[in-house]
Enzyme design. Structure first.
Site, PDB file in Angstrom:
ATOM      1  N   TYR A   1       0.900  -1.144   0.000  1.00  0.00           N
ATOM      2  CA  TYR A   1       0.000   0.000   0.000  1.00  0.00           C
ATOM      3  C   TYR A   1       0.942   1.198   0.000  1.00  0.00           C
ATOM      4  O   TYR A   1       1.632   1.450   1.000  1.00  0.00           O
ATOM      5  CB  TYR A   1      -0.854   0.045   1.268  1.00  0.00           C
ATOM      6  CG  TYR A   1      -1.990  -0.941   1.318  1.00  0.00           C
ATOM      7  CD1 TYR A   1      -2.859  -1.109   0.244  1.00  0.00           C
ATOM      8  CD2 TYR A   1      -2.238  -1.682   2.472  1.00  0.00           C
ATOM      9  CE1 TYR A   1      -3.931  -2.001   0.317  1.00  0.00           C
ATOM     10  CE2 TYR A   1      -3.301  -2.563   2.547  1.00  0.00           C
ATOM     11  CZ  TYR A   1      -4.136  -2.719   1.469  1.00  0.00           C
ATOM     12  OH  TYR A   1      -5.188  -3.588   1.536  1.00  0.00           O
TER      13      TYR A   1
ATOM     14  N   ARG B   1     -17.865  -0.366   4.879  1.00  0.00           N
ATOM     15  CA  ARG B   1     -17.880  -1.702   5.476  1.00  0.00           C
ATOM     16  C   ARG B   1     -18.915  -1.777   6.589  1.00  0.00           C
ATOM     17  O   ARG B   1     -18.590  -1.710   7.780  1.00  0.00           O
ATOM     18  CB  ARG B   1     -16.475  -2.051   5.967  1.00  0.00           C
ATOM     19  CG  ARG B   1     -15.501  -2.129   4.810  1.00  0.00           C
ATOM     20  CD  ARG B   1     -14.124  -2.531   5.225  1.00  0.00           C
ATOM     21  NE  ARG B   1     -13.294  -2.699   4.024  1.00  0.00           N
ATOM     22  CZ  ARG B   1     -11.982  -2.927   4.051  1.00  0.00           C
ATOM     23  NH1 ARG B   1     -11.356  -3.020   5.191  1.00  0.00           N
ATOM     24  NH2 ARG B   1     -11.315  -3.071   2.928  1.00  0.00           N
TER      25      ARG B   1
ATOM     26  N   LYS C   1      -2.296  -6.362  -7.996  1.00  0.00           N
ATOM     27  CA  LYS C   1      -3.391  -7.106  -7.355  1.00  0.00           C
ATOM     28  C   LYS C   1      -4.661  -6.266  -7.363  1.00  0.00           C
ATOM     29  O   LYS C   1      -4.647  -5.123  -6.892  1.00  0.00           O
ATOM     30  CB  LYS C   1      -3.006  -7.439  -5.905  1.00  0.00           C
ATOM     31  CG  LYS C   1      -4.085  -8.120  -5.078  1.00  0.00           C
ATOM     32  CD  LYS C   1      -3.543  -8.517  -3.717  1.00  0.00           C
ATOM     33  CE  LYS C   1      -4.549  -9.293  -2.881  1.00  0.00           C
ATOM     34  NZ  LYS C   1      -5.499  -8.439  -2.175  1.00  0.00           N
TER      35      LYS C   1
ATOM     36  N   ASP D   1      -7.764 -14.665  -6.439  1.00  0.00           N
ATOM     37  CA  ASP D   1      -8.272 -14.951  -5.095  1.00  0.00           C
ATOM     38  C   ASP D   1      -9.709 -14.469  -4.994  1.00  0.00           C
ATOM     39  O   ASP D   1     -10.207 -13.772  -5.885  1.00  0.00           O
ATOM     40  CB  ASP D   1      -7.384 -14.323  -4.001  1.00  0.00           C
ATOM     41  CG  ASP D   1      -7.481 -12.791  -3.926  1.00  0.00           C
ATOM     42  OD1 ASP D   1      -8.575 -12.225  -4.152  1.00  0.00           O
ATOM     43  OD2 ASP D   1      -6.463 -12.150  -3.622  1.00  0.00           O
TER      44      ASP D   1
ATOM     45  N   GLY E   1     -13.194 -15.922  -2.427  1.00  0.00           N
ATOM     46  CA  GLY E   1     -14.253 -16.919  -2.295  1.00  0.00           C
ATOM     47  C   GLY E   1     -13.808 -18.360  -2.423  1.00  0.00           C
ATOM     48  O   GLY E   1     -14.653 -19.255  -2.479  1.00  0.00           O
TER      49      GLY E   1
ATOM     50  N   ARG F   1     -12.939 -21.757  -1.292  1.00  0.00           N
ATOM     51  CA  ARG F   1     -13.192 -22.488  -0.053  1.00  0.00           C
ATOM     52  C   ARG F   1     -13.045 -23.995  -0.210  1.00  0.00           C
ATOM     53  O   ARG F   1     -13.144 -24.737   0.764  1.00  0.00           O
ATOM     54  CB  ARG F   1     -14.642 -22.207   0.443  1.00  0.00           C
ATOM     55  CG  ARG F   1     -14.982 -20.729   0.599  1.00  0.00           C
ATOM     56  CD  ARG F   1     -14.228 -20.083   1.759  1.00  0.00           C
ATOM     57  NE  ARG F   1     -14.554 -18.675   1.929  1.00  0.00           N
ATOM     58  CZ  ARG F   1     -13.785 -17.664   1.502  1.00  0.00           C
ATOM     59  NH1 ARG F   1     -12.641 -17.902   0.870  1.00  0.00           N
ATOM     60  NH2 ARG F   1     -14.145 -16.416   1.720  1.00  0.00           N
TER      61      ARG F   1
ATOM     62  N   GLY G   1      -7.754 -15.898   1.603  1.00  0.00           N
ATOM     63  CA  GLY G   1      -7.609 -14.855   2.617  1.00  0.00           C
ATOM     64  C   GLY G   1      -8.285 -15.281   3.906  1.00  0.00           C
ATOM     65  O   GLY G   1      -7.650 -15.803   4.826  1.00  0.00           O
TER      66      GLY G   1
HETATM   67  C1  LIG Z   1      -9.256  -9.033   7.117  1.00  0.00           C
HETATM   68  C2  LIG Z   1      -8.696  -8.850   5.743  1.00  0.00           C
HETATM   69  C3  LIG Z   1      -7.610  -8.014   5.581  1.00  0.00           C
HETATM   70  C4  LIG Z   1      -7.049  -7.849   4.303  1.00  0.00           C
HETATM   71  N1  LIG Z   1      -5.937  -7.079   4.165  1.00  0.00           N
HETATM   72  C5  LIG Z   1      -5.381  -6.933   2.950  1.00  0.00           C
HETATM   73  C6  LIG Z   1      -4.181  -6.186   2.778  1.00  0.00           C
HETATM   74  O1  LIG Z   1      -3.611  -5.682   3.729  1.00  0.00           O
HETATM   75  N2  LIG Z   1      -3.692  -6.050   1.518  1.00  0.00           N
HETATM   76  C7  LIG Z   1      -4.307  -6.616   0.426  1.00  0.00           C
HETATM   77  O2  LIG Z   1      -3.829  -6.461  -0.706  1.00  0.00           O
HETATM   78  N3  LIG Z   1      -5.430  -7.352   0.570  1.00  0.00           N
HETATM   79  C8  LIG Z   1      -5.965  -7.534   1.786  1.00  0.00           C
HETATM   80  N4  LIG Z   1      -7.088  -8.307   1.933  1.00  0.00           N
HETATM   81  C9  LIG Z   1      -7.636  -8.996   0.756  1.00  0.00           C
HETATM   82  C10 LIG Z   1      -6.993 -10.372   0.601  1.00  0.00           C
HETATM   83  O3  LIG Z   1      -5.643 -10.244   0.235  1.00  0.00           O
HETATM   84  C11 LIG Z   1      -7.698 -11.215  -0.477  1.00  0.00           C
HETATM   85  O4  LIG Z   1      -7.762 -10.479  -1.671  1.00  0.00           O
HETATM   86  C12 LIG Z   1      -9.094 -11.677  -0.071  1.00  0.00           C
HETATM   87  O5  LIG Z   1      -9.170 -11.917   1.308  1.00  0.00           O
HETATM   88  C13 LIG Z   1      -9.463 -12.949  -0.819  1.00  0.00           C
HETATM   89  O6  LIG Z   1     -10.779 -13.294  -0.576  1.00  0.00           O
HETATM   90  P1  LIG Z   1     -11.232 -14.391   0.521  1.00  0.00           P
HETATM   91  O7  LIG Z   1     -11.079 -13.733   1.851  1.00  0.00           O
HETATM   92  O8  LIG Z   1     -12.635 -14.666   0.150  1.00  0.00           O
HETATM   93  O9  LIG Z   1     -10.329 -15.595   0.374  1.00  0.00           O
HETATM   94  C14 LIG Z   1      -7.629  -8.505   3.191  1.00  0.00           C
HETATM   95  C15 LIG Z   1      -8.721  -9.342   3.383  1.00  0.00           C
HETATM   96  C16 LIG Z   1      -9.249  -9.529   4.646  1.00  0.00           C
HETATM   97  C17 LIG Z   1     -10.405 -10.475   4.819  1.00  0.00           C
END
Ligand SMILES: Cc1cc2nc3c(=O)[nH]c(=O)nc-3n(C[C@H](O)[C@H](O)[C@H](O)COP(=O)(O)O)c2cc1C
Length: 419
Positions: A189, A224, A291, A346, A348, A350, A369
């Site tokens: 970031y 959110r 990303k 990425d 969803g 599971r 994630g």
């Molecule tokens: C709690 C949380 C924090 C996240 N923090 C970041 C982050 O710091 N940087 C980032 O690029 N994506 C972040 N993400 C997105 C994840 O990298 C990823 O794209 C996403 O969780 C994938 O979906 P899923 O949770 O359904 O597997 C975050 C997601 C969650 C749930």
């Protein structure tokens, strides 16, 4: 207005009644969403208890699928921390769409193929990984378990997985690299101050990170609502996440240690454009992944601007409410890059079958994630290890069943899409 205890109890009874209905139980789509729907509004906030005690697993080995960790995490975490992990934006419909998108893709299994040996390994930028599953950057993991990203790294080490570390991690890249026993990829970031972003890049380089992952799908101040709503039920002090202002925020994020953040207004830079990508490209020799792309046009631009790879992602439905799943976005991105750079996905994921479908539609690797965050929240490192083992087992199972002994065998001809 928060619901009264009596209203919640009635709702809980009604949901149990619905869940027990054989009609609904036979609909995997609704059963899945109902399962997700029942929990957060009740047990997560410590008000009701959706599950009988025996329904929750008490050790990682008991888990049959990764969703079992969601239930434990929901029960374990403080309401606002659960809200932070679970939240999407607006109605959380894109979170749901990500998962349900996979049900619009069906698998065409082939028979009479020798699958005695199944090899799920993939090669990414010269490194061979035992499975295509990688750990997405997830911020502030100490909010889920004291082991934080270092515990995740120990699990990634034990199970030989690729880990991407968030800029907003609660452990430093040095600590995580040591725990991983080797380099991790660094997510960026950049903030609105170039010098701060550059310092983070230099630190990641010094820590040995071979790949920089620039996240481009998030602006500051996303809506959110699930997170905001969860805070109504959680007024406890938590110095890990409730301090205000960027200075207070950065003080808790090791990647900002020693940096002058006085000009920073947020993690994200609303002015970021393709010129920024060019500048970044010229600033580091690390491989550069972007990303958060979901369209053919942006995929083509990424190739033109020298990106080494793309992660198709909508931030797990946490950025904007598009209602479009990443698995539905994947084919046009793959089409856009024309095989010039790898495309990862990425959102969803599971099940092993979800991974299989993404690979069939052109992904080189597939990220998770929330599932590993649930594992961490539930049992620390061993929970993350169990999540990774389950997905590996499920992937190898479907590879065997579908007649695809290697990842290269999983092609488009193995799926039918109804998107
Ligand atoms: C709690 C949380 C924090 C996240 N923090 C970041 C982050 O710091 N940087 C980032 O690029 N994506 C972040 N993400 C997105 C994840 O990298 C990823 O794209 C996403 O969780 C994938 O979906 P899923 O949770 O359904 O597997 C975050 C997601 C969650 C749930």
């Amino acid at each position: 207005m928060p619901w009264s205890r009596e209203q919640l109890e009635n709702r809980r009874k009604f949901l149990r009644y619905l869940a027990a209905s054989p009609l609904l139980a036979s609909s995997s789509l609704f059963a899945g969403s109902l399962r997700g729907w029942m929990g957060p509004s009740l047990s997560a906030f410590g008000i009701g208890d959706t599950f009988k005690p025996g329904d929750l697993i008490s050790s990682p080995e008991q888990a049959l699928d990764v969703m079992e960790f969601e239930a434990v995490a929901r029960k374990t975490l403080a309401p606002a921390h659960w809200g932070y992990l679970a939240t999407g934006v607006d109605d959380d419909a894109t979170v749901q769409a990500n998962h349900e998108g996979f049900s619009k893709v069906q698998i065409r299994s082939r028979r009479l193929v020798n699958v005695e040996e199944v090899d799920s390994s993939v090669r990414l930028f010269g490194t061979i990984w035992e499975t295509p599953v990688f750990l997405c950057p997830v911020s502030a993991m100490k909010a889920f378990h004291p082991e934080g990203e270092a515990g995740v790294a120990r699990a990634a080490r034990a199970k030989h997985h690729l880990q991407i570390l968030s800029t907003a991690a609660s452990c430093s890249v040095e600590e995580v690299t040591a725990a991983r026993g080797g380099p991790v990829w660094q997510q960026l970031y950049p903030t609105n101050d170039w010098e701060v972003g550059k310092a983070i890049i230099r630190r990641a380089e010094a820590g040995g990170a071979p790949v920089l992952v620039l996240t481009v799908d998030l602006q500051n101040n996303t809506n959110r609502e699930t997170l905001f709503r969860s805070r109504r039920y959680d007024d406890r002090e938590c110095s890990n996440c409730h301090e205000s202002g960027f200075k207070g925020y950065a003080a808790r994020k090791p990647m900002f240690d020693g940096l002058d953040v006085s000009k920073v207004t947020g993690l994200h830079d609303a002015a970021m454009n393709w010129t920024f990508v060019d500048r970044l490209r010229d600033t580091t020799k690390m491989k550069l992944l972007i990303k958060g792309l979901v369209t053919r046009e942006d995929a083509q631009l990424a190739v033109q601007h020298g990106a080494d790879g793309i992660i198709v992602s909508n931030h797990g439905g946490r950025a904007e409410e598009t209602l479009r799943s990443t698995i539905e976005s994947l084919p046009e991105v793959v089409d856009g890059v024309k095989g010039k750079i790898p495309v990862l996905l990425d959102g969803g994921v599971r099940r092993g079958t979800d991974i299989f479908k993404a690979l069939a539609l052109g992904a080189t690797a597939v990220g998770i994630g929330r599932p590993y965050a649930w594992g961490l929240a539930s049992f620390g490192q061993s929970g993350v290890e169990a999540v990774l083992s389950i997905l590996r087992r499920e992937l190898q199972l479907i590879m065997r069943e579908a007649g695809t002994p290697s990842i290269d065998d999983i092609t488009k001809s193995f799926v039918v899409t109804h998107c």
